[in-house]
Design an enzyme around this catalytic site. Structure first.
Site, PDB file in Angstrom:
ATOM      1  N   LEU A   5      -3.500  -0.795   9.393  1.00 31.58           N
ATOM      2  CA  LEU A   5      -3.971   0.550   9.760  1.00 31.58           C
ATOM      3  C   LEU A   5      -5.488   0.561   9.822  1.00 31.58           C
ATOM      4  O   LEU A   5      -6.139   0.099   8.884  1.00 31.58           O
ATOM      5  CB  LEU A   5      -3.537   1.571   8.699  1.00 31.58           C
ATOM      6  N   GLY A  23       0.804  -1.229   0.000  1.00 40.19           N
ATOM      7  CA  GLY A  23       0.000   0.000   0.000  1.00 40.19           C
ATOM      8  C   GLY A  23       0.827   1.265   0.000  1.00 40.19           C
ATOM      9  O   GLY A  23       0.519   2.221   0.712  1.00 40.19           O
ATOM     10  N   TYR A  54      -9.216   2.717  11.586  1.00 36.73           N
ATOM     11  CA  TYR A  54      -9.757   4.055  11.848  1.00 36.73           C
ATOM     12  C   TYR A  54     -10.910   3.948  12.841  1.00 36.73           C
ATOM     13  O   TYR A  54     -11.698   2.995  12.798  1.00 36.73           O
ATOM     14  CB  TYR A  54     -10.216   4.685  10.521  1.00 36.73           C
ATOM     15  N   TYR A  65     -17.846   8.554   6.560  1.00 35.91           N
ATOM     16  CA  TYR A  65     -16.979   7.401   6.305  1.00 35.91           C
ATOM     17  C   TYR A  65     -17.891   6.225   5.966  1.00 35.91           C
ATOM     18  O   TYR A  65     -18.118   5.333   6.785  1.00 35.91           O
ATOM     19  CB  TYR A  65     -16.132   7.113   7.545  1.00 35.91           C
TER      20      TYR A  65
END
Ligand code: NAI
Length: 286
Positions: free
Chosen positions: A170, A9, A172, A182
């Site tokens: 990662l 990524g 959120y 979102y």
């Protein structure tokens, strides 16, 4: 021997993947990256032309070296999964061996083993739509690119990970608190990713002594975040409301990733670690 990391990524010098690569390089690791096939050309050209040289600078004055860039599309596990239209697509036809299984095989052939696996990728085609307006296709695409891609990566890379290795993704806060904007099933995808972090920590820990953690990062103006459209509002909100009233730099996330990958974190696995200036502990905005 120094450690070797594969970071999936990285396609420019703005995102968390790049910052993690830098922190790992600064701690002595050799850096391999996986770059999304459609972004490969521009990333490699920019690297070659020195466009990233300023941001390759490490604390000791040297420049980060990326030993090899692998094309990768983490929504496909092996060539049989790839539909004809993708195979025929010019950008894809120009590269080869970019499914997860093939990338793991290539890394094994090239280097034998790795110590650190980083998943710093996400994609939700309907991210700008509220969940109530999200199609089944969009929801499943978000989960495929943002959650299963991690299960698949770990599954295919574990056989080449040295015991004691470390894996990081990662996430959120929208997985556990409502963050309007979102959408598209991205909040669901992050919830899956965090739950999977615990189960994978158990399975990979028992089987191969691999640690599995995820970093819940605060808002960063990356390419992916700009596409969502509300990143400036999120950054302002954090500045106004977090315990630490400063803008979050990608390096701060990179440094925690380097810590989690290091022996300093040898007893840390299955955790969601917040690197967000403390915003997650606030109950109300002030
Ligand atoms: P970014 O744009 O630097 O990274 C996302 C990368 O995913 C891009 O390089 C893109 O090419 C790649 N990608 C997309 N689909 C792919 C696929 N099918 N196969 C392989 N690669 C693919 O953006 P950012 O924001 O640094 O994202 C990295 C991670 O950080 C993501 O998991 C994101 O959800 C997470 N994160 C980002 C936050 C932010 O505010 N930017 C906050 C919290 C978490």
């Amino acid at each position: 021997r120094g450690k070797r990391a594969f970071i999936a990524g990285v396609a420019d010098d703005n995102g968390y993947g790049w910052a993690i690569a830098k922190s790992l390089a600064a701690s002595g690791a050799e850096i391999l990256v996986g770059t999304w096939v459609p972004a490969l050309n521009i990333f490699e050209t920019s690297l070659r032309r020195g466009k990233f040289d300023e941001s390759r600078l490490l604390p000791d004055g040297s420049l980060m070296e990326i030993t090899k860039v692998y094309p990768l599309d983490a929504v496909f596990d092996n060539p049989e999964d790839v539909p004809e239209d993708v195979k025929a697509n010019k950008r894809y036809a120009g590269s080869s061996n970019w499914t997860v299984q093939e990338v793991a095989e290539s890394v094994k052939q090239d280097y034998g083993s790795i110590d650190i696996l980083v998943h710093s990728l996400a994609n939700g085609p309907e991210v700008t739509k509220p969940l109530l307006e999200t199609s089944r296709k969009g929801y499943l695409a978000a989960i495929s690119a943002s959650s299963y891609s991690y299960v698949s990566l770990l599954r295919h890379f574990i056989p080449l990970m040295n015991p004691g290795g470390s894996s990081i993704s990662l996430t959120y806060i929208a997985s556990e608190r409502i963050i309007p904007g979102y959408g598209g099933g991205m909040s669901s995808a992050k919830a899956a990713l965090e739950s999977d972090t615990r189960v994978l920590a158990f399975e990979a820990g028992r089987k191969n002594r691999i640690r599995v953690n995820t970093i819940s990062a605060g808002p960063l103006r990356s390419r992916a975040a700009k596409a969502i459209g509300f990143i400036d509002t999120m950054i302002e909100y954090s500045l106004a409301n977090a315990p630490l009233q400063k803008e979050l730099s990608a390096d701060e996330v990179g440094n925690v990733a380097a810590f989690l990958a290091s022996p300093l974190a040898s007893a840390v696995t299955g955790t969601v670690m917040y690197v967000d200036n403390g915003l997650n502990v606030m109950g109300v905005g002030v």
